[in-house]
Design a protein around this motif. Structure first.
Motif, PDB file in Angstrom:
ATOM      1  N   LEU A 110       0.818  -1.205   0.000  1.00 48.83           N
ATOM      2  CA  LEU A 110       0.000   0.000   0.000  1.00 48.83           C
ATOM      3  C   LEU A 110       0.850   1.253   0.000  1.00 48.83           C
ATOM      4  O   LEU A 110       0.546   2.231  -0.708  1.00 48.83           O
ATOM      5  CB  LEU A 110      -0.932  -0.011   1.215  1.00 48.83           C
ATOM      6  CG  LEU A 110      -1.906   1.162   1.331  1.00 48.83           C
ATOM      7  CD1 LEU A 110      -2.787   1.252   0.100  1.00 48.83           C
ATOM      8  CD2 LEU A 110      -2.757   1.019   2.595  1.00 48.83           C
ATOM      9  N   ARG A 111       1.924   1.256   0.751  1.00 46.57           N
ATOM     10  CA  ARG A 111       2.806   2.429   0.782  1.00 46.57           C
ATOM     11  C   ARG A 111       3.399   2.690  -0.595  1.00 46.57           C
ATOM     12  O   ARG A 111       3.424   3.837  -1.082  1.00 46.57           O
ATOM     13  CB  ARG A 111       3.905   2.203   1.815  1.00 46.57           C
ATOM     14  CG  ARG A 111       4.913   3.350   1.932  1.00 46.57           C
ATOM     15  CD  ARG A 111       6.142   3.072   1.099  1.00 46.57           C
ATOM     16  NE  ARG A 111       7.122   4.156   1.146  1.00 46.57           N
ATOM     17  CZ  ARG A 111       8.097   4.314   0.265  1.00 46.57           C
ATOM     18  NH1 ARG A 111       8.222   3.465  -0.757  1.00 46.57           N
ATOM     19  NH2 ARG A 111       8.949   5.310   0.379  1.00 46.57           N
ATOM     20  N   GLY A 112       3.867   1.641  -1.278  1.00 49.95           N
ATOM     21  CA  GLY A 112       4.434   1.820  -2.607  1.00 49.95           C
ATOM     22  C   GLY A 112       3.413   2.333  -3.606  1.00 49.95           C
ATOM     23  O   GLY A 112       3.720   3.214  -4.424  1.00 49.95           O
ATOM     24  N   ASP A 113       2.193   1.807  -3.546  1.00 49.46           N
ATOM     25  CA  ASP A 113       1.164   2.255  -4.471  1.00 49.46           C
ATOM     26  C   ASP A 113       0.760   3.695  -4.188  1.00 49.46           C
ATOM     27  O   ASP A 113       0.515   4.477  -5.117  1.00 49.46           O
ATOM     28  CB  ASP A 113      -0.055   1.336  -4.373  1.00 49.46           C
ATOM     29  CG  ASP A 113      -0.989   1.504  -5.561  1.00 49.46           C
ATOM     30  OD1 ASP A 113      -0.588   1.194  -6.682  1.00 49.46           O
ATOM     31  OD2 ASP A 113      -2.136   1.966  -5.351  1.00 49.46           O
ATOM     32  N   LEU A 114       0.676   4.068  -2.920  1.00 50.94           N
ATOM     33  CA  LEU A 114       0.322   5.448  -2.565  1.00 50.94           C
ATOM     34  C   LEU A 114       1.380   6.430  -3.055  1.00 50.94           C
ATOM     35  O   LEU A 114       1.048   7.504  -3.586  1.00 50.94           O
ATOM     36  CB  LEU A 114       0.159   5.563  -1.044  1.00 50.94           C
ATOM     37  CG  LEU A 114      -1.099   4.952  -0.437  1.00 50.94           C
ATOM     38  CD1 LEU A 114      -1.002   4.936   1.084  1.00 50.94           C
ATOM     39  CD2 LEU A 114      -2.339   5.721  -0.874  1.00 50.94           C
ATOM     40  N   VAL A 115       2.638   6.081  -2.889  1.00 47.14           N
ATOM     41  CA  VAL A 115       3.715   6.966  -3.335  1.00 47.14           C
ATOM     42  C   VAL A 115       3.665   7.128  -4.845  1.00 47.14           C
ATOM     43  O   VAL A 115       3.845   8.244  -5.379  1.00 47.14           O
ATOM     44  CB  VAL A 115       5.082   6.423  -2.875  1.00 47.14           C
ATOM     45  CG1 VAL A 115       6.227   7.213  -3.513  1.00 47.14           C
ATOM     46  CG2 VAL A 115       5.198   6.490  -1.355  1.00 47.14           C
ATOM     47  N   ASP A 116       3.408   6.031  -5.569  1.00 51.77           N
ATOM     48  CA  ASP A 116       3.285   6.124  -7.031  1.00 51.77           C
ATOM     49  C   ASP A 116       2.120   7.023  -7.424  1.00 51.77           C
ATOM     50  O   ASP A 116       2.220   7.813  -8.385  1.00 51.77           O
ATOM     51  CB  ASP A 116       3.088   4.728  -7.625  1.00 51.77           C
ATOM     52  CG  ASP A 116       4.347   3.880  -7.532  1.00 51.77           C
ATOM     53  OD1 ASP A 116       5.434   4.450  -7.360  1.00 51.77           O
ATOM     54  OD2 ASP A 116       4.230   2.634  -7.608  1.00 51.77           O
TER      55      ASP A 116
END
Length: 340
Positions: A223-229
Protein backbone atom coordinates in the motif's frame (compact mmCIF):
# COMPACT_ATOMS: atom_id res chain seq x y z
CA UNK A 1 -53.54 8.86 -0.30
CA UNK A 2 -54.80 5.49 0.87
CA UNK A 3 -53.29 2.39 -0.65
CA UNK A 4 -55.31 -0.61 -1.65
CA UNK A 5 -54.96 -3.53 0.80
CA UNK A 6 -52.51 -6.00 -0.61
CA UNK A 7 -50.91 -3.44 -2.91
CA UNK A 8 -47.50 -3.96 -1.29
CA UNK A 9 -47.87 -7.70 -1.77
CA UNK A 10 -48.72 -7.15 -5.43
CA UNK A 11 -45.61 -5.04 -5.91
CA UNK A 12 -43.33 -7.51 -4.12
CA UNK A 13 -42.73 -9.80 -7.15
CA UNK A 14 -41.87 -6.77 -9.27
CA UNK A 15 -39.41 -5.52 -6.69
CA UNK A 16 -37.81 -8.97 -6.48
CA UNK A 17 -37.52 -9.16 -10.27
CA UNK A 18 -35.93 -5.70 -10.37
CA UNK A 19 -33.47 -6.73 -7.66
CA UNK A 20 -32.49 -9.90 -9.49
CA UNK A 21 -32.03 -7.91 -12.71
CA UNK A 22 -29.81 -5.30 -11.06
CA UNK A 23 -26.15 -5.05 -12.08
CA UNK A 24 -25.00 -6.16 -8.62
CA UNK A 25 -27.13 -9.31 -8.75
CA UNK A 26 -25.87 -10.10 -12.25
CA UNK A 27 -22.30 -9.69 -11.02
CA UNK A 28 -22.91 -12.09 -8.13
CA UNK A 29 -24.67 -14.60 -10.38
CA UNK A 30 -21.85 -14.54 -12.93
CA UNK A 31 -19.21 -15.10 -10.27
CA UNK A 32 -21.16 -17.96 -8.67
CA UNK A 33 -21.54 -19.68 -12.05
CA UNK A 34 -17.80 -19.35 -12.62
CA UNK A 35 -17.18 -20.88 -9.19
CA UNK A 36 -18.90 -24.17 -10.10
CA UNK A 37 -16.22 -25.49 -12.52
CA UNK A 38 -13.49 -24.17 -10.20
CA UNK A 39 -14.80 -26.12 -7.21
CA UNK A 40 -15.37 -29.18 -9.38
CA UNK A 41 -11.81 -29.01 -10.66
CA UNK A 42 -10.44 -28.62 -7.13
CA UNK A 43 -12.38 -31.68 -5.95
CA UNK A 44 -11.21 -33.81 -8.90
CA UNK A 45 -7.58 -32.77 -8.51
CA UNK A 46 -7.65 -33.34 -4.74
CA UNK A 47 -9.20 -36.80 -5.12
CA UNK A 48 -6.65 -37.76 -7.77
CA UNK A 49 -3.67 -36.56 -5.71
CA UNK A 50 -4.91 -38.29 -2.56
CA UNK A 51 -5.21 -41.58 -4.40
CA UNK A 52 -1.57 -41.30 -5.46
CA UNK A 53 -0.44 -41.35 -1.81
CA UNK A 54 0.69 -44.84 -0.71
CA UNK A 55 -1.46 -46.58 1.89
CA UNK A 56 -5.04 -46.06 2.97
CA UNK A 57 -7.17 -45.76 6.09
CA UNK A 58 -7.54 -49.54 6.45
CA UNK A 59 -3.78 -50.03 6.68
CA UNK A 60 -3.44 -47.14 9.13
CA UNK A 61 -6.22 -48.39 11.38
CA UNK A 62 -4.97 -52.00 11.51
CA UNK A 63 -1.31 -51.14 11.85
CA UNK A 64 1.80 -52.73 10.33
CA UNK A 65 1.13 -56.13 11.95
CA UNK A 66 -2.14 -56.68 10.07
CA UNK A 67 -2.29 -59.46 7.50
CA UNK A 68 -3.24 -58.74 3.88
CA UNK A 69 -6.54 -60.58 4.43
CA UNK A 70 -7.44 -58.33 7.35
CA UNK A 71 -6.59 -55.25 5.31
CA UNK A 72 -8.71 -56.41 2.38
CA UNK A 73 -11.65 -57.16 4.66
CA UNK A 74 -11.55 -53.71 6.22
CA UNK A 75 -11.15 -52.12 2.78
CA UNK A 76 -14.37 -53.81 1.69
CA UNK A 77 -16.15 -52.57 4.81
CA UNK A 78 -14.97 -49.00 4.20
CA UNK A 79 -15.67 -49.15 0.47
CA UNK A 80 -12.02 -48.64 -0.43
CA UNK A 81 -12.01 -51.63 -2.76
CA UNK A 82 -14.23 -49.82 -5.27
CA UNK A 83 -12.74 -48.09 -8.34
CA UNK A 84 -11.67 -44.50 -7.82
CA UNK A 85 -14.23 -42.98 -10.18
CA UNK A 86 -17.06 -44.84 -8.39
CA UNK A 87 -15.96 -43.53 -5.01
CA UNK A 88 -15.56 -39.99 -6.38
CA UNK A 89 -18.96 -39.91 -8.08
CA UNK A 90 -20.60 -41.26 -4.93
CA UNK A 91 -18.89 -38.58 -2.84
CA UNK A 92 -19.77 -35.85 -5.34
CA UNK A 93 -23.44 -36.86 -5.40
CA UNK A 94 -23.61 -36.62 -1.62
CA UNK A 95 -21.59 -33.38 -1.48
CA UNK A 96 -24.06 -31.63 -3.78
CA UNK A 97 -26.76 -32.27 -1.18
CA UNK A 98 -24.54 -31.00 1.67
CA UNK A 99 -23.37 -34.43 2.87
CA UNK A 100 -19.56 -34.50 2.83
CA UNK A 101 -19.39 -38.15 3.81
CA UNK A 102 -18.40 -40.09 6.91
CA UNK A 103 -14.94 -40.20 8.43
CA UNK A 104 -13.18 -43.49 7.69
CA UNK A 105 -11.43 -43.39 11.06
CA UNK A 106 -13.95 -42.01 13.57
CA UNK A 107 -17.16 -42.95 11.75
CA UNK A 108 -18.59 -39.49 12.44
CA UNK A 109 -20.20 -37.27 9.78
CA UNK A 110 -17.55 -35.03 8.26
CA UNK A 111 -19.96 -32.09 8.13
CA UNK A 112 -20.37 -32.12 11.92
CA UNK A 113 -16.60 -32.43 12.45
CA UNK A 114 -15.92 -29.41 10.23
CA UNK A 115 -18.79 -27.47 11.80
CA UNK A 116 -17.28 -27.92 15.26
CA UNK A 117 -13.90 -26.60 14.13
CA UNK A 118 -14.99 -23.94 11.66
CA UNK A 119 -15.51 -21.32 14.38
CA UNK A 120 -11.91 -21.68 15.59
CA UNK A 121 -10.38 -21.33 12.14
CA UNK A 122 -12.79 -18.54 11.25
CA UNK A 123 -11.87 -16.59 14.38
CA UNK A 124 -8.16 -17.06 13.71
CA UNK A 125 -8.41 -15.87 10.11
CA UNK A 126 -10.81 -13.04 10.97
CA UNK A 127 -8.67 -11.66 13.78
CA UNK A 128 -5.53 -11.92 11.63
CA UNK A 129 -7.19 -9.91 8.86
CA UNK A 130 -8.52 -7.27 11.24
CA UNK A 131 -5.20 -6.83 13.03
CA UNK A 132 -3.05 -6.83 9.88
CA UNK A 133 -5.23 -4.40 7.91
CA UNK A 134 -5.99 -2.28 10.97
CA UNK A 135 -2.28 -1.67 11.45
CA UNK A 136 -1.11 -1.70 7.83
CA UNK A 137 -3.44 1.02 6.52
CA UNK A 138 -2.49 3.79 9.00
CA UNK A 139 1.20 2.86 8.91
CA UNK A 140 1.24 2.92 5.09
CA UNK A 141 -0.60 6.26 5.04
CA UNK A 142 1.85 7.83 7.47
CA UNK A 143 4.83 6.41 5.58
CA UNK A 144 3.52 7.67 2.22
CA UNK A 145 2.66 11.09 3.63
CA UNK A 146 6.35 11.95 3.88
CA UNK A 147 8.32 9.30 1.98
CA UNK A 148 12.01 9.00 2.76
CA UNK A 149 11.63 10.29 6.33
CA UNK A 150 12.56 8.29 9.43
CA UNK A 151 9.10 6.76 9.95
CA UNK A 152 8.99 5.62 6.33
CA UNK A 153 12.42 4.00 6.53
CA UNK A 154 11.68 2.22 9.81
CA UNK A 155 8.33 0.92 8.55
CA UNK A 156 9.91 -0.41 5.36
CA UNK A 157 12.71 -2.05 7.36
CA UNK A 158 10.15 -3.77 9.59
CA UNK A 159 8.15 -4.83 6.53
CA UNK A 160 11.13 -6.36 4.76
CA UNK A 161 12.16 -8.16 7.96
CA UNK A 162 8.67 -9.55 8.48
CA UNK A 163 8.44 -10.76 4.88
CA UNK A 164 11.72 -12.62 5.31
CA UNK A 165 10.40 -14.83 8.13
CA UNK A 166 7.98 -17.70 7.50
CA UNK A 167 4.92 -17.68 9.74
CA UNK A 168 5.72 -21.09 11.25
CA UNK A 169 9.22 -19.87 12.17
CA UNK A 170 7.70 -16.71 13.64
CA UNK A 171 5.23 -18.86 15.59
CA UNK A 172 8.05 -20.84 17.18
CA UNK A 173 9.94 -17.64 18.04
CA UNK A 174 6.82 -16.15 19.62
CA UNK A 175 6.34 -19.29 21.73
CA UNK A 176 9.98 -19.20 22.83
CA UNK A 177 9.87 -15.52 23.80
CA UNK A 178 6.36 -14.84 25.09
CA UNK A 179 5.34 -18.29 26.37
CA UNK A 180 8.59 -19.86 27.58
CA UNK A 181 10.82 -16.93 28.55
CA UNK A 182 8.29 -14.29 29.62
CA UNK A 183 5.34 -16.60 30.38
CA UNK A 184 2.85 -13.96 29.21
CA UNK A 185 0.76 -16.16 26.93
CA UNK A 186 0.03 -19.90 26.74
CA UNK A 187 2.10 -21.93 24.30
CA UNK A 188 -0.75 -24.25 23.34
CA UNK A 189 -4.47 -24.62 23.98
CA UNK A 190 -7.69 -22.85 23.14
CA UNK A 191 -10.37 -21.22 25.31
CA UNK A 192 -13.77 -20.96 23.57
CA UNK A 193 -15.54 -17.64 23.49
CA UNK A 194 -18.49 -19.21 25.30
CA UNK A 195 -16.30 -19.85 28.33
CA UNK A 196 -14.40 -16.56 28.55
CA UNK A 197 -13.89 -13.68 26.13
CA UNK A 198 -10.69 -12.58 27.86
CA UNK A 199 -9.41 -16.14 28.05
CA UNK A 200 -10.21 -16.68 24.38
CA UNK A 201 -8.30 -13.58 23.26
CA UNK A 202 -5.44 -14.52 25.57
CA UNK A 203 -5.16 -17.99 24.02
CA UNK A 204 -5.43 -16.61 20.47
CA UNK A 205 -2.89 -13.79 20.87
CA UNK A 206 0.20 -15.68 19.72
CA UNK A 207 -1.46 -17.60 16.83
CA UNK A 208 -3.02 -14.39 15.53
CA UNK A 209 0.30 -12.55 15.80
CA UNK A 210 2.09 -15.33 13.90
CA UNK A 211 -0.32 -14.96 10.98
CA UNK A 212 -1.07 -11.23 11.16
CA UNK A 213 2.50 -9.91 11.33
CA UNK A 214 3.66 -11.18 7.91
CA UNK A 215 0.34 -10.00 6.43
CA UNK A 216 0.81 -6.60 8.05
CA UNK A 217 4.30 -6.32 6.55
CA UNK A 218 3.11 -7.31 3.09
CA UNK A 219 0.08 -5.01 3.08
CA UNK A 220 2.11 -2.09 4.45
CA UNK A 221 4.80 -2.38 1.82
CA UNK A 222 2.32 -2.83 -1.02
CA UNK A 223 0.00 0.00 0.00
CA UNK A 224 2.81 2.43 0.78
CA UNK A 225 4.43 1.82 -2.61
CA UNK A 226 1.16 2.26 -4.47
CA UNK A 227 0.32 5.45 -2.57
CA UNK A 228 3.72 6.97 -3.34
CA UNK A 229 3.28 6.12 -7.03
CA UNK A 230 -0.16 7.74 -7.01
CA UNK A 231 1.08 10.89 -5.31
CA UNK A 232 4.13 11.34 -7.52
CA UNK A 233 2.93 10.28 -10.95
CA UNK A 234 -0.81 10.84 -11.41
CA UNK A 235 -2.35 13.87 -13.10
CA UNK A 236 -5.40 13.89 -10.83
CA UNK A 237 -3.12 14.47 -7.84
CA UNK A 238 -1.49 17.44 -9.58
CA UNK A 239 -4.93 18.83 -10.41
CA UNK A 240 -6.11 18.43 -6.83
CA UNK A 241 -3.06 20.21 -5.51
CA UNK A 242 -3.55 23.01 -8.04
CA UNK A 243 -7.05 23.50 -6.65
CA UNK A 244 -5.55 24.18 -3.23
CA UNK A 245 -6.48 20.86 -1.61
CA UNK A 246 -4.18 20.06 1.28
CA UNK A 247 -1.72 17.14 1.17
CA UNK A 248 -3.64 15.20 3.82
CA UNK A 249 -6.90 15.37 1.88
CA UNK A 250 -5.13 14.49 -1.38
CA UNK A 251 -3.68 11.42 0.32
CA UNK A 252 -6.93 10.24 1.93
CA UNK A 253 -9.62 11.31 -0.53
CA UNK A 254 -7.79 10.73 -3.79
CA UNK A 255 -4.69 8.54 -3.59
CA UNK A 256 -5.96 6.12 -0.96
CA UNK A 257 -9.29 5.68 -2.73
CA UNK A 258 -7.55 4.56 -5.92
CA UNK A 259 -4.95 2.47 -4.07
CA UNK A 260 -7.70 0.64 -2.20
CA UNK A 261 -8.59 -1.23 -5.42
CA UNK A 262 -5.15 -2.80 -5.52
CA UNK A 263 -5.25 -3.54 -1.81
CA UNK A 264 -8.60 -5.33 -2.15
CA UNK A 265 -7.20 -7.43 -5.00
CA UNK A 266 -4.15 -8.40 -2.97
CA UNK A 267 -6.22 -9.29 0.08
CA UNK A 268 -8.52 -11.50 -1.99
CA UNK A 269 -5.67 -13.29 -3.74
CA UNK A 270 -3.70 -13.59 -0.52
CA UNK A 271 -6.36 -15.70 1.18
CA UNK A 272 -4.95 -18.96 -0.21
CA UNK A 273 -1.58 -18.26 1.38
CA UNK A 274 -3.31 -17.30 4.61
CA UNK A 275 -5.19 -20.62 4.72
CA UNK A 276 -1.99 -22.53 4.15
CA UNK A 277 -0.30 -20.71 7.01
CA UNK A 278 -3.32 -21.30 9.24
CA UNK A 279 -2.99 -25.08 8.84
CA UNK A 280 0.57 -25.04 10.18
CA UNK A 281 -0.08 -22.47 12.92
CA UNK A 282 -3.08 -24.41 14.24
CA UNK A 283 -0.88 -27.48 14.57
CA UNK A 284 1.87 -25.58 16.38
CA UNK A 285 -0.49 -24.02 18.92
CA UNK A 286 -2.80 -27.07 19.18
CA UNK A 287 -5.85 -25.11 18.06
CA UNK A 288 -8.84 -27.35 17.27
CA UNK A 289 -9.46 -25.83 13.84
CA UNK A 290 -10.00 -27.20 10.35
CA UNK A 291 -6.28 -27.05 9.59
CA UNK A 292 -5.44 -29.34 12.48
CA UNK A 293 -8.29 -31.66 11.47
CA UNK A 294 -6.90 -31.90 7.93
CA UNK A 295 -3.36 -32.68 9.09
CA UNK A 296 -4.64 -35.40 11.41
CA UNK A 297 -6.70 -36.83 8.56
CA UNK A 298 -3.65 -36.87 6.26
CA UNK A 299 -1.65 -38.79 8.87
CA UNK A 300 -4.41 -41.39 9.25
CA UNK A 301 -5.14 -41.51 5.48
CA UNK A 302 -8.71 -40.41 6.18
CA UNK A 303 -9.11 -39.05 2.68
CA UNK A 304 -12.83 -38.32 3.03
CA UNK A 305 -12.04 -35.73 5.70
CA UNK A 306 -9.13 -34.31 3.69
CA UNK A 307 -11.32 -33.98 0.59
CA UNK A 308 -13.98 -32.13 2.57
CA UNK A 309 -11.47 -29.76 4.21
CA UNK A 310 -9.91 -28.84 0.87
CA UNK A 311 -13.37 -28.19 -0.56
CA UNK A 312 -14.22 -25.89 2.36
CA UNK A 313 -10.97 -23.97 1.85
CA UNK A 314 -11.74 -23.62 -1.86
CA UNK A 315 -15.25 -22.33 -1.13
CA UNK A 316 -13.84 -19.75 1.29
CA UNK A 317 -11.33 -18.58 -1.33
CA UNK A 318 -14.06 -18.26 -3.97
CA UNK A 319 -16.30 -16.31 -1.60
CA UNK A 320 -13.40 -14.01 -0.69
CA UNK A 321 -12.83 -13.16 -4.35
CA UNK A 322 -16.58 -12.62 -4.82
CA UNK A 323 -16.53 -10.21 -1.88
CA UNK A 324 -13.60 -8.39 -3.47
CA UNK A 325 -15.61 -7.95 -6.67
CA UNK A 326 -18.55 -6.58 -4.69
CA UNK A 327 -16.27 -4.13 -2.89
CA UNK A 328 -15.04 -2.91 -6.28
CA UNK A 329 -18.64 -2.17 -7.20
CA UNK A 330 -19.20 -0.31 -3.92
CA UNK A 331 -16.10 1.85 -4.38
CA UNK A 332 -16.83 2.53 -8.07
CA UNK A 333 -20.45 1.94 -9.20
CA UNK A 334 -19.38 2.02 -12.85
CA UNK A 335 -17.86 -1.43 -12.38
CA UNK A 336 -21.33 -2.94 -11.98
CA UNK A 337 -22.09 -2.17 -15.61
CA UNK A 338 -18.80 -3.35 -16.99
CA UNK A 339 -17.97 -6.65 -18.54
CA UNK A 340 -16.06 -7.97 -15.54
Amino acid sequence: MATRPGADADRAPGRLAALLASPGARLVGKRLLMAVPILLGVSVLTFWVLNLIPGNAAQQLLGPEATPEQVRTLEQQLGLDQPGYVRYLGWLGSAVTGDLGTSLVSGQPVTSQIGERLAVSGELVGLAFVVSLGLAIPVALLAAYKPGRMFDRVSMLVSITGLSVANYVLALLLVLLFAVELALFPAIGFVPLSESVAGNLHSMALPVAAIAFPLFCFYTRFLRGDLVDQLQGEDYVTTARAKGIGPGQVLLRHAFRNSSFGLITVVGLNLGTLIGGTVIVEQIFALPGIGQLMLQAINTRDFVVVQACVLVFAIVAVLANLLADLLYAVLDPRIRYGSR
